[in-house]
Design a protein around this motif. Structure first.
Motif, PDB file in Angstrom:
ATOM      1  N   ILE A 191       0.629  -1.385   0.044  1.00  0.00           N
ATOM      2  CA  ILE A 191       0.048   0.009   0.109  1.00  0.00           C
ATOM      3  C   ILE A 191       0.875   1.326   0.154  1.00  0.00           C
ATOM      4  O   ILE A 191       1.743   1.470   0.959  1.00  0.00           O
ATOM      5  CB  ILE A 191      -1.030  -0.196   1.185  1.00  0.00           C
ATOM      6  N   THR A 192       0.780   2.139  -1.077  1.00  0.00           N
ATOM      7  CA  THR A 192       1.637   3.261  -1.233  1.00  0.00           C
ATOM      8  C   THR A 192       0.832   4.435  -1.361  1.00  0.00           C
ATOM      9  O   THR A 192      -0.598   4.399  -1.597  1.00  0.00           O
ATOM     10  CB  THR A 192       2.525   3.250  -2.408  1.00  0.00           C
ATOM     11  N   ASP A 193       1.477   5.619  -1.057  1.00  0.00           N
ATOM     12  CA  ASP A 193       0.765   6.852  -1.257  1.00  0.00           C
ATOM     13  C   ASP A 193      -0.161   7.164  -2.569  1.00  0.00           C
ATOM     14  O   ASP A 193      -1.157   7.738  -2.616  1.00  0.00           O
ATOM     15  CB  ASP A 193       1.639   8.108  -1.012  1.00  0.00           C
ATOM     16  N   LYS A 194       0.393   6.517  -3.740  1.00  0.00           N
ATOM     17  CA  LYS A 194      -0.017   6.577  -4.810  1.00  0.00           C
ATOM     18  C   LYS A 194      -1.356   6.198  -5.127  1.00  0.00           C
ATOM     19  O   LYS A 194      -2.293   6.431  -5.779  1.00  0.00           O
ATOM     20  CB  LYS A 194       0.859   6.009  -5.838  1.00  0.00           C
ATOM     21  N   MET A 195      -1.663   5.080  -4.092  1.00  0.00           N
ATOM     22  CA  MET A 195      -2.994   4.472  -4.090  1.00  0.00           C
ATOM     23  C   MET A 195      -4.130   5.432  -3.573  1.00  0.00           C
ATOM     24  O   MET A 195      -5.424   5.135  -3.886  1.00  0.00           O
ATOM     25  CB  MET A 195      -2.858   2.946  -3.411  1.00  0.00           C
ATOM     26  N   PHE A 196      -3.820   6.477  -3.227  1.00  0.00           N
ATOM     27  CA  PHE A 196      -4.848   7.340  -2.580  1.00  0.00           C
ATOM     28  C   PHE A 196      -4.941   8.753  -3.485  1.00  0.00           C
ATOM     29  O   PHE A 196      -5.915   9.671  -3.156  1.00  0.00           O
ATOM     30  CB  PHE A 196      -4.561   7.832  -1.145  1.00  0.00           C
TER      31      PHE A 196
END
Length: 212
Positions: A191-196
């Motif tokens: 889960i990375t920041d890009k997923m948000f």
């Protein structure tokens, strides 16, 4: 009807008075739970949600998934998807193919698995209620200091062993109860920041309503 409402108000007042303190035993349990989750950079959890209201004979609910990284989260359910990127909230309604964007307002934030682990630290009194399941579960009640809140209590059940949150129930002043149960939980380094980050291309043809 008025007498019943009066009794409910008296019960709420009595409860608030009874826990008008921060119980050291409750704090010890809550601190241990909070520390456990603070040390997890990102996680994925499956949960169930049930809303009950004896007066209106309502018993309904659903299951969902939540991805959390820091203060950011993505809540995935059958009919909608809610994403908080740290600044704004994106709510996608699948059936309507509609995306609504609004600025985050801490005062309007709902209680969920994205904030429940630390919610007790500000604006709440708490008390250790009981040990159940042969000592395997600690039960702690939280009462908001703000009497204007629509709910008067949050009951949390926490595993006494690994300090994991098993469930929490929100008691509304209207008589409704909202129960969240953690069905599965795991750390997830993928889960990375890009997923948000909102990517319009992922929502083909969706109408975007921006209230910011």
């Amino acid at each position: 009807m008025k007498s019943i409402q009066f009794l409910i108000i008296l019960s709420i007042a009595a409860l608030t008075h009874a826990v008008a303190q921060k119980d050291p035993a409750a704090k010890q349990v809550l601190d241990a739970m909070s520390e456990k989750y603070q040390n997890i950079p990102a996680f994925r959890a499956e949960f169930s949600y049930t809303m009950e209201d004896d007066g209106d004979d309502i018993d309904e609910g659903f299951k969902g998934t939540i991805l959390v990284r820091g203060e950011k989260y993505k809540l995935i359910m059958d009919e909608q998807e809610v994403t908080f990127d740290g600044t704004d909230i994106y709510t996608y309604l699948k059936e309507e193919n509609e995306m609504t964007i609004s600025s985050f307002d801490p005062e309007e934030e709902e209680i969920s698995l994205s904030n429940i682990f630390d919610i007790y630290k500000t604006g709440y009194k708490y008390v250790y209620t009981e040990s159940k399941n042969n000592g395997a579960t600690d039960v702690v009640d939280l009462v908001p200091e703000d009497r204007e809140k629509e709910y008067f209590k949050i009951r949390m059940e926490i595993a006494s062993g690994d300090k994991s949150l098993q469930s929490f129930k929100v008691f509304d002043k209207s008589g409704s109860r909202y129960l969240y149960k953690v069905l599965s939980f795991k750390e997830d380094a993928s889960i990375t920041d890009k997923m948000f980050v909102f990517d319009k291309a992922k929502y083909n043809g969706a109408e975007v309503i921006d209230f910011r």
